[in-house]
Design an enzyme around this catalytic site. Structure first.
Site, PDB file in Angstrom:
ATOM      1  N   THR A  17       0.829  -1.210   0.000  1.00  0.00           N
ATOM      2  CA  THR A  17       0.000   0.000   0.000  1.00  0.00           C
ATOM      3  C   THR A  17       0.860   1.256   0.000  1.00  0.00           C
ATOM      4  OG1 THR A  17      -1.807  -1.136   1.078  1.00  0.00           O
ATOM      5  CG2 THR A  17      -1.746   1.235   1.370  1.00  0.00           C
ATOM      6  N   SER A  66       1.400  -7.516  -0.779  1.00  0.00           N
ATOM      7  CA  SER A  66       2.155  -8.501   0.018  1.00  0.00           C
ATOM      8  C   SER A  66       1.317  -9.697   0.438  1.00  0.00           C
ATOM      9  CB  SER A  66       2.808  -7.851   1.238  1.00  0.00           C
ATOM     10  OG  SER A  66       1.882  -7.645   2.268  1.00  0.00           O
ATOM     11  N   THR A  99       1.680  -4.300   4.257  1.00  0.00           N
ATOM     12  CA  THR A  99       1.525  -4.599   5.689  1.00  0.00           C
ATOM     13  C   THR A  99       0.970  -5.999   5.955  1.00  0.00           C
ATOM     14  OG1 THR A  99      -0.687  -3.617   5.766  1.00  0.00           O
ATOM     15  CG2 THR A  99       1.179  -2.169   6.284  1.00  0.00           C
ATOM     16  N   ASP A 100       0.344  -6.626   4.933  1.00  0.00           N
ATOM     17  CA  ASP A 100      -0.338  -7.903   5.193  1.00  0.00           C
ATOM     18  C   ASP A 100       0.610  -9.013   5.646  1.00  0.00           C
ATOM     19  OD1 ASP A 100      -2.805  -6.871   4.674  1.00  0.00           O
ATOM     20  OD2 ASP A 100      -2.888  -7.545   2.592  1.00  0.00           O
TER      21      ASP A 100
END
Ligand code: ASP
Length: 382
Positions: A17, A66, A99-100
C-alpha cells in the site's frame, strides 16, 4: 590527503500500500497496491534528514500486494540482502513492504541475516496518494531510525510503523484499517523522534533501541544459513491448520493424512517431487491452537497419524500474546519424529522430548521456522 570511504544505505522496494495509488475519485478509499516504483517514492522524500556522508542505492525487488508474497519473492529479497550485507560500504538497509505479510518477512530476515547491520522495514495503511496517507511519515521515521541505528552500530531487524519501532520477532498486524495497525510486546514509541531533527542525539534514549530478543530464545533448533536458503528455491512443504470450536475429526488434518497415505501407496517417496498430485509431499504441520497452546481432542488421532507418517508437528497458539513460559498441550506419540532429527545448535540442545513440539511463535512465524528447520535438516542428512 584523507582517504575517502563511501558509506551507503540500500533502499529496497517490494510494493504494498505504501506504493499504492488510488483507483479514482468516485471509489473513495479504493486503491491498488504496488503501483509506484520505489524510485518514484524515494524521489519524493529523498534528502529528508539524510546525513551528508551517505549515498543511497535504490532497488525495486518486486512490485506486489504482500498478500501474494511467495517464497520466490523472498528469495529475490534475500539475494539483494546478501549482496548488501557483504558490501563493506553498506551501513544499513531500508525495505518498503505491504503490511499484510510484513511481520512474516521481518521474522524471516531476523532469522537469516547477520546481525551486524541494521535493517528497517516499513509500510503504510493508506495509498501513497491518499489525502490521509501515512506512507511518507512512516518512510521518514524508518529512515531516521535507520540512521540512528547506524550511528550506534546496532544491527538487527526492526519494523517502524505509526511512530513506533517494533522488534521483528514479536511484531504483528492487529488492526485491518487503523493507521496504528501493528503491535508488539515491546514497542518503542517514536514521538520525540518525529519532532526532532533526525540528527539530534537526544531524540531517543539508548534504552529505546534495545537489541531484539535472541532467535535461540524462541527456537532452539537448527536453522539454515542464508546461503543454504538461497540454494533451495523449493522450501519443504509446511501447512498451517487451526483448532477451533466445532473442528471436524474428519476435516483438514485427516485429508492431509489420506493424501500422504495415497502418495505412499503410489510409491512417491518423500524426496521425490510427484508428477501428480502437483503438491510436494507434506513435511511439516503447524497447529494454530487455542489459548495456552491446547487443541481440540478430535485432532489427536489424525495428528498422531501424520506424525507416524513422518510429518513434523509444531503446536502454537492462535492467541497473539502471552506465550512466554507456556509449554503447550502435549501430544505424545511413540513413533513421533522429533524436531531435532539428531541435530543440535551450539547453544542449546535441539532434542525435543518426544511428541509434537510447542513453539512460542505465532502460527505464521512458526511455519517459517519449521520450514527452514526442515530445510536445514534435509541438508545435514543429505
Ligand atoms: N494488501 C496490502 C499489502 O499488504 C496492504 C498494505 O500494504 O497495507 O500489500
Amino acid at each position: 590527503m584523507k582517504a575517502s570511504f563511501v558509506q551507503k544505505i540500500v533502499v529496497l522496494g517490494t510494493g504494498g500500500t505504501i506504493a499504492g495509488l488510488s483507483v479514482g475519485p468516485q471509489e473513495r478509499g479504493q486503491y491498488r497496491a504496488g503501483e509506484l516504483s520505489i524510485e518514484r517514492i524515494w524521489g519524493q522524500v529523498n534528502g529528508v534528514g539524510l546525513e551528508p556522508h551517505f549515498d543511497v542505492d535504490v532497488h525495486q525487488v518486486c512490485q506486489i500486494d504482500s498478500k501474494d508474497m511467495a517464497h520466490a519473492h523472498w528469495h529475490l529479497l534475500l539475494a539483494h540482502l546478501q549482496t548488501a550485507m557483504a558490501d563493506p560500504a553498506v551501513r544499513g538497509i531500508l525495505i518498503t513492504h505491504g503490511t499484510d505479510t510484513l511481520e512474516e518477512t521481518a521474522f524471516l530476515l531476523s532469522w537469516l541475516l547477520p546481525h551486524d547491520k541494521p535493517v528497517v522495514l516499513t509500510g503504510a495503511m493508506r495509498a501513497w496518494d491518499a489525502p490521509d496517507s501515512d506512507g511518507r511519515q512512516n518512510l521518514q521515521d524508518a529512515w531516521a531510525v535507520l540512521q540512528r541505528l547506524i550511528a550506534r552500530s546496532m544491527g538487527g531487524v526492526r519494523v517502524v510503523m505509526a511512530g513506533e519501532v517494533h522488534p521483528a520477532g514479536s511484531v504483528q498486524k492487529m488492526h485491518a484499517q487503523s493507521l496504528h495497525a501493528f503491535e508488539s510486546e515491546a514497542p518503542m514509541p517514536l514521538s520525540r523522534l518525529t519532532q526532532d531533527p533526525p540528527t539530534s542525539p537526544q531524540s531517543l534514549g539508548s534504552g529505546q533501541f534495545e537489541a531484539p530478543r535472541s532467535v535461540e530464545d524462541v527456537w532452539p533448533y537448527v536453522r539454515p544459513s542464508l546461503a543454504q536458503v538461497l540454494a533451495h528455491p523449493q522450501w519443504p512443504r509446511v501447512e498451517v491448520v487451526m483448532s477451533h470450536a466445532g473442528v471436524e475429526p474428519a476435516g483438514v488434518v485427516l485429508a492431509l493424512v489420506e493424501q500422504l497415505e495415497r502418495e505412499r501407496e503410489l510409491g512417491l517417496g518423500r524426496e521425490a517431487a510427484p508428477a501428480t498430485p502437483r503438491l510436494a509431499p507434506l513435511r511439516g504441520l503447524v497447529v494454530s491452537g487455542t489459548g495456552s497452546g491446547t487443541w481440540a481432542e478430535s485432532l489427536r488421532e489424525p495428528l498422531l497419524s501424520l506424525m507416524s507418517l513422518g510429518v513434523t508437528v509444531v503446536l502454537t497458539s492462535r492467541v497473539p500474546w502471552g506465550h512466554e513460559g507456556l509449554s503447550g498441550h502435549p501430544l505424545p506419540g511413540p513413533k513421533t519424529p522429533t524436531l531435532a532429527s539428531g541435530l543440535t545448535t551450539s547453544a542449546h540442545s535441539a532434542h525435543s522430548p518426544g511428541g509434537a513440539q510447542w513453539s512460542q511463535l505465532s502460527p505464521v512465524k512458526a511455519r517459517i521456522a519449521l520450514a527452514l528447520h526442515l530445510l536445514a535438516s534435509q541438508e545435514a542428512t543429505a
